[in-house]
Motif scaffolding. Structure first.
Motif, PDB file in Angstrom:
ATOM      1  N   SER A  44      -2.663  75.454  27.425  1.00 10.68           N
ATOM      2  CA  SER A  44      -1.240  74.857  26.747  1.00 10.68           C
ATOM      3  C   SER A  44      -1.321  73.468  27.121  1.00 10.68           C
ATOM      4  O   SER A  44      -0.707  72.576  26.183  1.00 10.68           O
ATOM      5  CB  SER A  44      -0.493  75.438  27.679  1.00 10.68           C
ATOM      6  OG  SER A  44       0.834  74.932  27.834  1.00 10.68           O
ATOM      7  N   ALA A  47      -3.096  71.935  23.932  1.00 13.03           N
ATOM      8  CA  ALA A  47      -2.055  72.035  22.835  1.00 13.03           C
ATOM      9  C   ALA A  47      -0.932  71.046  22.756  1.00 13.03           C
ATOM     10  O   ALA A  47      -0.889  70.220  21.897  1.00 13.03           O
ATOM     11  CB  ALA A  47      -1.490  73.495  22.945  1.00 13.03           C
ATOM     12  N   SER A  48      -0.549  70.811  24.148  1.00 12.12           N
ATOM     13  CA  SER A  48       0.386  69.530  24.257  1.00 12.12           C
ATOM     14  C   SER A  48      -0.143  68.195  23.944  1.00 12.12           C
ATOM     15  O   SER A  48       0.361  67.323  22.895  1.00 12.12           O
ATOM     16  CB  SER A  48       1.008  69.437  25.532  1.00 12.12           C
ATOM     17  OG  SER A  48       1.766  70.742  25.908  1.00 12.12           O
ATOM     18  N   ARG A  50      -2.706  67.766  21.917  1.00 14.47           N
ATOM     19  CA  ARG A  50      -3.179  67.920  20.521  1.00 14.47           C
ATOM     20  C   ARG A  50      -1.698  67.437  19.566  1.00 14.47           C
ATOM     21  O   ARG A  50      -1.781  66.627  18.692  1.00 14.47           O
ATOM     22  CB  ARG A  50      -3.581  69.169  20.159  1.00 14.47           C
ATOM     23  CG  ARG A  50      -3.664  69.342  18.449  1.00 14.47           C
ATOM     24  CD  ARG A  50      -4.043  70.670  18.090  1.00 14.47           C
ATOM     25  NE  ARG A  50      -3.293  71.620  18.553  1.00 14.47           N
ATOM     26  CZ  ARG A  50      -2.128  72.068  18.069  1.00 14.47           C
ATOM     27  NH1 ARG A  50      -1.456  71.218  17.321  1.00 14.47           N
ATOM     28  NH2 ARG A  50      -1.633  73.140  18.773  1.00 14.47           N
ATOM     29  N   LYS A  51      -0.765  67.919  20.167  1.00 16.38           N
ATOM     30  CA  LYS A  51       0.661  67.626  19.239  1.00 16.38           C
ATOM     31  C   LYS A  51       1.028  66.224  19.646  1.00 16.38           C
ATOM     32  O   LYS A  51       1.302  65.330  18.626  1.00 16.38           O
ATOM     33  CB  LYS A  51       1.710  68.698  19.975  1.00 16.38           C
ATOM     34  CG  LYS A  51       1.797  69.909  19.273  1.00 16.38           C
ATOM     35  CD  LYS A  51       3.003  70.830  20.161  1.00 16.38           C
ATOM     36  CE  LYS A  51       2.476  72.177  19.919  1.00 16.38           C
ATOM     37  NZ  LYS A  51       3.705  73.158  20.556  1.00 16.38           N
ATOM     38  N   ARG A  52       0.747  65.753  20.769  1.00 13.94           N
ATOM     39  CA  ARG A  52       0.893  64.488  21.221  1.00 13.94           C
ATOM     40  C   ARG A  52       0.129  63.192  20.198  1.00 13.94           C
ATOM     41  O   ARG A  52       0.571  62.320  19.742  1.00 13.94           O
ATOM     42  CB  ARG A  52       0.718  63.939  22.718  1.00 13.94           C
ATOM     43  CG  ARG A  52       0.869  62.349  22.995  1.00 13.94           C
ATOM     44  CD  ARG A  52       2.582  61.775  22.466  1.00 13.94           C
ATOM     45  NE  ARG A  52       2.644  60.533  22.572  1.00 13.94           N
ATOM     46  CZ  ARG A  52       2.543  59.687  21.778  1.00 13.94           C
ATOM     47  NH1 ARG A  52       2.214  59.839  20.616  1.00 13.94           N
ATOM     48  NH2 ARG A  52       2.631  58.228  22.180  1.00 13.94           N
ATOM     49  N   GLU A  54      -0.982  64.249  17.215  1.00 16.83           N
ATOM     50  CA  GLU A  54      -0.446  64.425  15.827  1.00 16.83           C
ATOM     51  C   GLU A  54       0.630  63.339  15.857  1.00 16.83           C
ATOM     52  O   GLU A  54       0.918  62.711  14.734  1.00 16.83           O
ATOM     53  CB  GLU A  54      -0.301  65.753  15.597  1.00 16.83           C
ATOM     54  CG  GLU A  54      -1.259  66.781  15.578  1.00 16.83           C
ATOM     55  CD  GLU A  54      -0.848  68.190  15.589  1.00 16.83           C
ATOM     56  OE1 GLU A  54       0.581  68.458  15.801  1.00 16.83           O
ATOM     57  OE2 GLU A  54      -1.486  69.069  15.318  1.00 16.83           O
ATOM     58  N   GLN A  55       1.527  63.256  16.838  1.00 14.91           N
ATOM     59  CA  GLN A  55       2.648  62.181  16.807  1.00 14.91           C
ATOM     60  C   GLN A  55       2.099  60.968  16.563  1.00 14.91           C
ATOM     61  O   GLN A  55       2.790  60.195  15.869  1.00 14.91           O
ATOM     62  CB  GLN A  55       3.474  62.724  17.873  1.00 14.91           C
ATOM     63  CG  GLN A  55       4.702  61.554  17.953  1.00 14.91           C
ATOM     64  CD  GLN A  55       5.448  61.551  19.282  1.00 14.91           C
ATOM     65  OE1 GLN A  55       5.571  62.790  20.124  1.00 14.91           O
ATOM     66  NE2 GLN A  55       6.147  60.436  19.659  1.00 14.91           N
ATOM     67  N   SER A  58       1.127  60.077  13.148  1.00 12.93           N
ATOM     68  CA  SER A  58       2.096  59.924  12.131  1.00 12.93           C
ATOM     69  C   SER A  58       2.838  58.690  12.340  1.00 12.93           C
ATOM     70  O   SER A  58       3.599  58.096  11.527  1.00 12.93           O
ATOM     71  CB  SER A  58       3.193  61.108  12.220  1.00 12.93           C
ATOM     72  OG  SER A  58       3.891  61.143  13.585  1.00 12.93           O
ATOM     73  N   PRO A  68      -6.793  65.294  15.631  1.00 13.24           N
ATOM     74  CA  PRO A  68      -5.935  65.485  17.050  1.00 13.24           C
ATOM     75  C   PRO A  68      -6.727  66.580  17.730  1.00 13.24           C
ATOM     76  O   PRO A  68      -6.573  66.511  19.070  1.00 13.24           O
ATOM     77  CB  PRO A  68      -4.867  65.645  16.738  1.00 13.24           C
ATOM     78  CG  PRO A  68      -4.588  66.188  15.134  1.00 13.24           C
ATOM     79  CD  PRO A  68      -5.826  65.554  14.765  1.00 13.24           C
ATOM     80  N   ALA A  69      -7.038  67.874  17.164  1.00 18.41           N
ATOM     81  CA  ALA A  69      -7.463  68.845  17.978  1.00 18.41           C
ATOM     82  C   ALA A  69      -8.772  68.347  18.619  1.00 18.41           C
ATOM     83  O   ALA A  69      -9.107  68.648  20.140  1.00 18.41           O
ATOM     84  CB  ALA A  69      -7.863  69.993  17.262  1.00 18.41           C
ATOM     85  N   ALA A  72      -8.053  65.902  21.806  1.00 17.33           N
ATOM     86  CA  ALA A  72      -7.302  66.605  22.873  1.00 17.33           C
ATOM     87  C   ALA A  72      -8.734  67.508  23.534  1.00 17.33           C
ATOM     88  O   ALA A  72      -8.616  67.361  24.870  1.00 17.33           O
ATOM     89  CB  ALA A  72      -6.470  67.695  22.465  1.00 17.33           C
TER      90      ALA A  72
END
Length: 108
Positions: A44, A47-48, A50-52, A54-55, A58, A68-69, A72
């Motif tokens: 988890s 994954a958080s 990785r999302k950060r 990705e942001q 962008s 990003p993966a 992370a």
């Protein structure tokens, strides 16, 4: 984030190492509920992160071709490794050198 791991791992007010890392390593049976819980929390957290990342891609804070993966997973791996090193007596200076080396691999 990596500097925070160094701070936590070398603060004499804290027990050495990381419960998350120690708990996962000490529970040999993959079906052990504690190991499963700690593994789920690691996943988890990754994954958080990785999302950060990705942001950050962008928003232009990381290059568009950054993975990003992979980033992370890299951060989680370095942080867990530093926790093991801290638990086995690595100094703050030694851990900061790990951070410096890891950041040399960071995308520019």
């Amino acid at each position: 984030m990596m500097h925070g791991v160094v701070d936590l791992g070398t603060d004499p007010r804290n027990p050495p190492g990381c419960l998350w890392v120690h708990g996962t390593l000490s529970c040999g049976d993959p079906a052990d509920p504690i190991r499963q819980e700690l593994s789920a929390r690691r996943a988890s957290s990754e994954a958080s992160l990785r999302k950060r990342f990705e942001q950050a891609i962008s928003e232009g804070d990381l290059p568009a071709n950054a993975d990003p993966a992979a980033l992370a997973r890299f951060v989680v791996t370095v942080n867990c490794g530093m926790s093991v090193l801290a638990a086995t007596g690595a100094t703050r200076t030694e851990l900061l050198r790990v951070v410096e080396t890891a950041l040399q691999a960071w995308p520019k």
